[in-house]
Design an enzyme around this catalytic site. Structure first.
Site, PDB file in Angstrom:
ATOM      1  N   HIS A 122       0.846  -1.236   0.056  1.00 48.82           N
ATOM      2  CA  HIS A 122       0.013  -0.072   0.067  1.00 48.82           C
ATOM      3  C   HIS A 122       0.891   1.336   0.016  1.00 48.82           C
ATOM      4  O   HIS A 122       0.337   2.199   0.067  1.00 48.82           O
ATOM      5  CB  HIS A 122      -1.111   0.015   1.354  1.00 48.82           C
TER       6      HIS A 122
ATOM      7  N   ASP B   8      -2.912 -10.440  -2.397  1.00 51.58           N
ATOM      8  CA  ASP B   8      -3.486 -10.088  -0.961  1.00 51.58           C
ATOM      9  C   ASP B   8      -4.934  -9.896  -1.303  1.00 51.58           C
ATOM     10  O   ASP B   8      -5.561  -9.621  -2.329  1.00 51.58           O
ATOM     11  CB  ASP B   8      -2.667  -8.897  -0.779  1.00 51.58           C
TER      12      ASP B   8
ATOM     13  N   HIS C 139      -6.327  -7.247  -0.497  1.00 51.95           N
ATOM     14  CA  HIS C 139      -6.440  -5.803  -0.572  1.00 51.95           C
ATOM     15  C   HIS C 139      -5.587  -5.303  -1.838  1.00 51.95           C
ATOM     16  O   HIS C 139      -4.717  -5.971  -2.139  1.00 51.95           O
ATOM     17  CB  HIS C 139      -6.065  -5.058   0.632  1.00 51.95           C
TER      18      HIS C 139
ATOM     19  N   ASP D 237      -4.569 -12.760   3.878  1.00 53.44           N
ATOM     20  CA  ASP D 237      -5.600 -12.289   4.209  1.00 53.44           C
ATOM     21  C   ASP D 237      -6.781 -12.632   3.449  1.00 53.44           C
ATOM     22  O   ASP D 237      -7.773 -12.261   3.757  1.00 53.44           O
ATOM     23  CB  ASP D 237      -5.397 -10.809   4.783  1.00 53.44           C
TER      24      ASP D 237
END
Length: 342
Positions: free
Chosen positions: A158, A193, A195, A282
């Site tokens: 990120h 991931d 996200h 995740d």
């Protein structure tokens, strides 16, 4: 196969972050490391300490202005009367092409995308060692290894060239890809991931030498909200070199593997010399963030499928939060990818 990790990466331990305006315990905890180390060892990986690679590999993808901020902001923040225990921004610019503030508060807003990347006194050194783990894994692959795993904590996908966000400070996957570019003409990054890897996308969005592909929960109602949509294809020389595959919430193994097959088509068309896998665990059905529903056996199938690309591969740890199965999920992925046999 080798895995790389340094104990300094555990020292970053902020107390809290803000979620929906409320202070919550920081879920990106040092304990993640112990679970992941156990998982890598169970897959037959040998854990080695990376070397100190200096700022060169990091500054190749991050601006000097941003790195100076990361190194010094905590000390500056402590001089503010009544400041919070960790650096958490309270103001953000509506545009980032104007003046650059001199104050610590203003710079925190400028260089931190959200309130989910608190900076503590140990963050800078932990983030550096995390990045150096990725550098070491990339150099191992460049030296001829078929693959290597970087246990990167804090994670990185990120983080933009000059912005932290979502528990990420230095973009380890981008650092690895740029190191690989020393020898490889074309590098592909595959982000699995939960996200979207918005920082990685941002760093390479106008480049044609690094293909960025991300599978993730649809951001229309999920973090990071503003990035990760299917129509984001790159810009300028990078147009057509970014590929997003947003998945409906709670998508499970079959949907994830189907999307992975589509991702492979794009990667094969790019014909990379080497692959970086931004490995988030995740997407697991029991992860605290609860966005997707991949199972532990599903991670084994994902690892096996990626190995089928038959590319030298650097695996960089991204998300995956504390749950009983975290280490098992890493073991499943690495074993599927090749584990002891590769």
């Amino acid at each position: 196969m080798k895995a790389f990790y340094a104990q300094e990466q555990k020292r970053h331990d902020p107390r809290a972050f803000l979620s929906s305006g409320a202070a919550q315990p920081n879920p990106e905890k040092p304990e993640r490391v112990e679970r992941l180390l156990a998982g890598a060892k169970s897959a037959g990986y040998t854990i080695e300490r990376p070397g100190n690679h200096g700022l060169g590999p990091v500054s190749a993808v991050h601006t000097p202005e941003y790195l100076d901020f990361l190194e010094h902001i905590f000390e500056r923040w402590q001089r503010i009367d009544g400041a919070s225990a960790e650096v958490i921004p309270n103001i953000h610019p509506i545009a980032r092409n104007g003046s650059y503030p001199a104050s610590a508060v203003g710079q925190a807003g400028y260089h931190m995308a959200d309130t989910a990347c608190p900076i503590s006194g140990e963050t800078w050194q932990s983030a550096l060692w995390s990045a150096w783990s990725a550098v070491e894994a990339a150099e191992t692959v460049m030296a001829g290894a078929s693959g290597a795993y970087a246990l990167c904590r804090p994670p990185g996908h990120h983080a933009f060239a000059d912005v932290a966000g979502g528990f990420c400070f230095i973009n380890n996957s981008a650092v690895a890809a740029q190191v690989l570019r020393r020898q490889a003409a074309r590098v592909a990054i595959l982000d699995v991931d939960l996200h979207h890897g918005n920082g990685t996308q941002g760093i390479f969005y106008a480049r044609s030498d690094v293909l960025t592909v991300s599978l993730h929960a649809d951001p229309v109602r999920f973090y990071p909200f503003f990035w990760g949509h299917a129509d984001e294809r790159g810009e300028g020389p990078g147009l057509g070199y970014n590929f997003n595959l947003p998945l409906p919430r709670k998508s499970a193994d079959a949907a994830f593997l189907e999307a992975l097959g589509v991702a492979f088509q794009r990667i094969r068309a790019f014909s990379p010399d080497v692959l970086v896998v931004a490995l988030g665990l995740d997407a697991f059905e029991g992860d605290p963030f609860g966005g997707l529903s991949v199972t532990t056996p599903g991670f084994s199938r994902i690892g096996e499928a990626i190995a089928g690309l038959d590319l030298p591969t650097v695996i960089v740890q991204e998300g995956g939060y504390l749950c009983d199965e975290l280490g098992d999920n890493l073991t499943a992925f690495l074993t599927g990818f090749g584990g002891k046999a590769r």
